[in-house]
Design a protein around this motif. Structure first.
Motif, PDB file in Angstrom:
ATOM      1  N   ALA A 213       0.829  -1.208   0.000  1.00 44.55           N
ATOM      2  CA  ALA A 213       0.000   0.000   0.000  1.00 44.55           C
ATOM      3  C   ALA A 213       0.862   1.257   0.000  1.00 44.55           C
ATOM      4  N   LEU A 214       1.921   1.261   0.771  1.00 40.72           N
ATOM      5  CA  LEU A 214       2.813   2.421   0.806  1.00 40.72           C
ATOM      6  C   LEU A 214       3.486   2.641  -0.550  1.00 40.72           C
ATOM      7  N   ALA A 215       3.834   1.551  -1.215  1.00 39.25           N
ATOM      8  CA  ALA A 215       4.556   1.655  -2.493  1.00 39.25           C
ATOM      9  C   ALA A 215       3.673   2.168  -3.620  1.00 39.25           C
ATOM     10  N   LEU A 216       2.352   2.087  -3.477  1.00 34.47           N
ATOM     11  CA  LEU A 216       1.456   2.535  -4.539  1.00 34.47           C
ATOM     12  C   LEU A 216       1.480   4.044  -4.728  1.00 34.47           C
ATOM     13  N   ALA A 217       1.806   4.779  -3.666  1.00 34.78           N
ATOM     14  CA  ALA A 217       1.888   6.247  -3.768  1.00 34.78           C
ATOM     15  C   ALA A 217       2.995   6.720  -2.837  1.00 34.78           C
ATOM     16  N   PRO A 218       4.233   6.460  -3.191  1.00 32.77           N
ATOM     17  CA  PRO A 218       5.353   6.711  -2.272  1.00 32.77           C
ATOM     18  C   PRO A 218       5.557   8.188  -1.937  1.00 32.77           C
ATOM     19  N   ASP A 219       5.055   9.082  -2.777  1.00 36.18           N
ATOM     20  CA  ASP A 219       5.282  10.505  -2.523  1.00 36.18           C
ATOM     21  C   ASP A 219       4.084  11.207  -1.884  1.00 36.18           C
ATOM     22  N   ALA A 220       3.019  10.495  -1.609  1.00 37.13           N
ATOM     23  CA  ALA A 220       1.808  11.121  -1.063  1.00 37.13           C
ATOM     24  C   ALA A 220       1.941  11.317   0.441  1.00 37.13           C
ATOM     25  N   PRO A 221       1.408  12.422   0.986  1.00 34.98           N
ATOM     26  CA  PRO A 221       1.334  12.577   2.446  1.00 34.98           C
ATOM     27  C   PRO A 221       0.477  11.441   3.005  1.00 34.98           C
ATOM     28  N   THR A 222       1.023  10.692   3.931  1.00 34.97           N
ATOM     29  CA  THR A 222       0.350   9.457   4.351  1.00 34.97           C
ATOM     30  C   THR A 222       0.278   9.334   5.874  1.00 34.97           C
ATOM     31  N   ILE A 223      -0.890   8.922   6.343  1.00 38.86           N
ATOM     32  CA  ILE A 223      -1.104   8.585   7.751  1.00 38.86           C
ATOM     33  C   ILE A 223      -1.492   7.110   7.809  1.00 38.86           C
ATOM     34  N   VAL A 224      -0.857   6.378   8.686  1.00 35.01           N
ATOM     35  CA  VAL A 224      -1.172   4.963   8.901  1.00 35.01           C
ATOM     36  C   VAL A 224      -1.847   4.834  10.266  1.00 35.01           C
ATOM     37  N   ILE A 225      -2.997   4.163  10.303  1.00 34.63           N
ATOM     38  CA  ILE A 225      -3.744   4.006  11.553  1.00 34.63           C
ATOM     39  C   ILE A 225      -3.810   2.533  11.917  1.00 34.63           C
ATOM     40  N   LEU A 226      -3.283   2.215  13.095  1.00 35.44           N
ATOM     41  CA  LEU A 226      -3.228   0.841  13.589  1.00 35.44           C
ATOM     42  C   LEU A 226      -4.073   0.690  14.851  1.00 35.44           C
ATOM     43  N   ASN A 227      -4.361  -0.545  15.208  1.00 39.78           N
ATOM     44  CA  ASN A 227      -5.227  -0.830  16.354  1.00 39.78           C
ATOM     45  C   ASN A 227      -4.457  -1.406  17.530  1.00 39.78           C
ATOM     46  N   ALA A 228      -4.762  -0.893  18.714  1.00 43.06           N
ATOM     47  CA  ALA A 228      -4.378  -1.548  19.969  1.00 43.06           C
ATOM     48  C   ALA A 228      -5.673  -1.940  20.646  1.00 43.06           C
ATOM     49  N   GLY A 229      -6.152  -3.138  20.335  1.00 40.48           N
ATOM     50  CA  GLY A 229      -7.398  -3.615  20.899  1.00 40.48           C
ATOM     51  C   GLY A 229      -8.563  -3.444  19.951  1.00 40.48           C
ATOM     52  N   ASP A 230      -8.762  -4.429  19.069  1.00 40.86           N
ATOM     53  CA  ASP A 230      -9.937  -4.439  18.209  1.00 40.86           C
ATOM     54  C   ASP A 230     -11.191  -4.568  19.067  1.00 40.86           C
ATOM     55  N   LEU A 231     -12.262  -3.900  18.649  1.00 39.37           N
ATOM     56  CA  LEU A 231     -13.485  -3.826  19.446  1.00 39.37           C
ATOM     57  C   LEU A 231     -14.114  -5.191  19.690  1.00 39.37           C
ATOM     58  N   ASN A 232     -13.939  -6.132  18.776  1.00 36.75           N
ATOM     59  CA  ASN A 232     -14.603  -7.426  18.901  1.00 36.75           C
ATOM     60  C   ASN A 232     -13.755  -8.491  19.579  1.00 36.75           C
ATOM     61  N   ILE A 233     -12.492  -8.574  19.173  1.00 34.85           N
ATOM     62  CA  ILE A 233     -11.662  -9.666  19.689  1.00 34.85           C
ATOM     63  C   ILE A 233     -10.407  -9.168  20.407  1.00 34.85           C
ATOM     64  N   GLY A 234     -10.251  -7.855  20.510  1.00 35.96           N
ATOM     65  CA  GLY A 234      -9.093  -7.317  21.222  1.00 35.96           C
ATOM     66  C   GLY A 234      -7.787  -7.464  20.478  1.00 35.96           C
ATOM     67  N   ALA A 235      -7.832  -7.727  19.177  1.00 40.50           N
ATOM     68  CA  ALA A 235      -6.605  -7.928  18.407  1.00 40.50           C
ATOM     69  C   ALA A 235      -5.767  -6.650  18.363  1.00 40.50           C
ATOM     70  N   CYS A 236      -4.455  -6.817  18.385  1.00 39.01           N
ATOM     71  CA  CYS A 236      -3.518  -5.691  18.328  1.00 39.01           C
ATOM     72  C   CYS A 236      -2.568  -5.876  17.153  1.00 39.01           C
ATOM     73  N   ASP A 237      -2.252  -4.794  16.489  1.00 37.42           N
ATOM     74  CA  ASP A 237      -1.302  -4.858  15.385  1.00 37.42           C
ATOM     75  C   ASP A 237       0.111  -5.087  15.887  1.00 37.42           C
ATOM     76  N   ASP A 238       0.962  -5.524  14.972  1.00 37.54           N
ATOM     77  CA  ASP A 238       2.378  -5.768  15.272  1.00 37.54           C
ATOM     78  C   ASP A 238       3.132  -4.451  15.127  1.00 37.54           C
ATOM     79  N   PHE A 239       3.086  -3.649  16.173  1.00 39.31           N
ATOM     80  CA  PHE A 239       3.654  -2.304  16.104  1.00 39.31           C
ATOM     81  C   PHE A 239       5.162  -2.332  15.891  1.00 39.31           C
ATOM     82  N   ALA A 240       5.831  -3.273  16.504  1.00 38.20           N
ATOM     83  CA  ALA A 240       7.287  -3.327  16.397  1.00 38.20           C
ATOM     84  C   ALA A 240       7.727  -3.515  14.946  1.00 38.20           C
ATOM     85  N   THR A 241       6.922  -4.190  14.151  1.00 36.37           N
ATOM     86  CA  THR A 241       7.237  -4.404  12.737  1.00 36.37           C
ATOM     87  C   THR A 241       6.667  -3.307  11.849  1.00 36.37           C
ATOM     88  N   LEU A 242       5.407  -2.939  12.097  1.00 33.90           N
ATOM     89  CA  LEU A 242       4.699  -2.037  11.192  1.00 33.90           C
ATOM     90  C   LEU A 242       5.129  -0.582  11.316  1.00 33.90           C
TER      91      LEU A 242
END
Length: 458
Positions: A213-242
């Motif tokens: 996704a980042l490579a599709l528009a490498p020069d665009a101003p970009t904000i990435v939004i990740l989850n710490a605790g999904d509302l349904n199952i509490g899933a968390c993104d891999d912040f250390a990698t992402l």
């Protein structure tokens, strides 16, 4: 007896009833309107009469979310010190917008902010804002993100607005909360700016998906939004990698941590959010897992300059600057109550070990409710809590999904309050445990209520 005495008596009566009163409200709109005048009184009423009338009007419509058996949404009850401090805040009636308007509000907010960063194990030089809730925390933090990513492209969004600006792209976890979408709308970015990101695990973004996704528009101003605790199952993104992947591409990383960010305050649960401190901004709620009274949200950013640039305003009649931080430089509000003080009280009442213990206890109770319900005839476990959120499905003898009917029966019993959701196209019951006073007895009563509901429906 004066009005304050009556108010305190009503408050004490309500708190004392939480263990025995039905968790769900059973009043009708008519019952709530009945104690009140049908029209604006021609002449003012005695203060004691006003307080009694409003207490009587509210009583049949109050839910028991301050107690230990409310599991419908992520709502914590108010800790005793936080509640008492909130009452003092109302009595003091401070406009905690500047150090000059309320020295006490500004100084104590500084202390609360420092304790907050320590509790969440975020960098000590981060900026912070105490706002109404996670909705406004998203608005505040994403305004800072908008400023930063456009400033990198030479655009002053605060001066020029968005007309003619480079288009901001938002890459968000596909399971992002609707409050994130509304924040983007309020900021003029629009919901169509969101590119949803999935992965090979439920509720989590895969590194390869983000890279693509980042490579599709490498020069665009970009904000990435990740989850710490999904509302349904509490899933968390891999912040250390992402986070490093996104930041290497010049993107700003924002974390929706409405409740899940508090896992970082627990040594046992911090493994779920490893690397979350690498993000650029975070949004969370105090009236969720910190168990402050409503309303209290927190926006935190790694870039205080971007944060202040997005929020700060001046006027000739204001006295600003000085040794004490002016809260208005970091919040979207001009008039604001001293909502940081109940948060300060909660952090002090719990301490580091008490906060961790409360968070872990909630997770243990969520797992216990799940395990107890999943063992019932007709119940199927869908997602066992890894944090404090879980999903259960209920079926009749003919296999039809009766999850909503079970929820309704439990709520009608008054023993607990649950809510539903949809997962993989199927209706399910959500389990959400966030209250400081939930105990094993509450767990047993809730499982028993589910068993009784199933017996009556199958």
């Amino acid at each position: 007896m004066d009005a304050l005495d009556i108010a305190f008596a009503e408050a004490r009566r309500y708190l004392a009833s939480l263990d025995t009163r039905p968790v769900a409200s059973r009043g009708t709109p008519g019952e709530m309107r009945a104690p009140l005048p049908t029209h604006l009184p021609e002449h003012g009423l005695p203060t004691t009469e006003v307080v009694r009338a409003i207490a009587a009007a509210a009583e049949p419509g109050l839910t028991g979310n301050a107690g230990g058996r409310f599991f419908a949404w992520v709502k914590g009850g108010a800790l005793p010190a936080a509640l008492a401090t909130d009452i003092m805040c109302s009595a003091w009636d401070q406009n905690a917008v500047l150090a000059s308007t309320s020295p006490a509000g500004a100084v104590l907010e500084e202390v609360a902010g420092r304790f907050l960063l320590e509790a969440l194990r975020l960098p000590s030089d981060c900026s912070y804002a105490f706002v109404t809730g996670c909705q406004m925390a998203h608005v505040t933090a994403l305004a800072a993100a908008r400023h930063a990513v456009l400033a990198r492209h030479g655009w002053d969004v605060e001066a020029k607005g968005l007309q003619g600006a480079p288009v901001v792209r938002v890459l968000a976890n596909a399971h992002h909360h609707s409050s994130v979408t509304r924040a983007l709308r309020l900021l003029g970015l629009g919901s169509d700016c969101v590119v949803p990101l999935g992965g090979d695990r439920p509720g989590r973004v895969s590194p390869d998906v983000l890279r693509t996704a980042l490579a599709l528009a490498p020069d665009a101003p970009t904000i990435v939004i990740l989850n710490a605790g999904d509302l349904n199952i509490g899933a968390c993104d891999d912040f250390a990698t992402l986070c490093p992947i996104a930041q290497a591409a010049g993107a700003w990383v924002h974390v929706d941590g409405a409740f899940g960010l508090w896992a970082n305050a627990s040594p046992r649960l911090a493994l779920l959010v490893v690397g979350v401190e690498r993000a650029d901004s975070w949004a969370t709620d105090g009236h969720k897992w910190l168990n402050t009274p409503y309303d209290c949200g927190m926006a935190i950013t790694r870039d205080p300059r971007a944060h202040s640039a997005a929020m700060r305003m001046t006027a000739a009649y204001l006295t600003t600057g000085g040794d004490v931080r002016d809260p208005m430089d970091f919040t979207p509000e001009w008039s604001r109550r001293a909502r940081a003080l109940p948060a300060l009280a909660a952090l002090m009442e719990l301490g580091r070990d008490g906060l961790a213990a409360m968070i872990e206890r909630c997770c243990d109770h969520a797992a216990a409710i799940y395990d107890g319900m999943a063992a019932l005839p007709g119940a199927t476990g869908v997602a066992r809590p890894t944090m404090n959120q879980g999903l259960i499905q209920f079926n009749a003898h003919d296999g039809s999904n009766i999850s909503d009917a079970v929820i309704a029966a439990i709520n009608a019993s008054g023993e607990a309050f649950m809510s539903g959701g949809t997962w993989d196209g199927q209706r399910v019951m959500r389990i959400s445990v966030c209250g400081w006073n939930t105990n094993s007895g509450d767990v047993a009563r809730t499982v028993a209520a589910a068993a009784a509901a199933l017996r009556g429906l199958r």
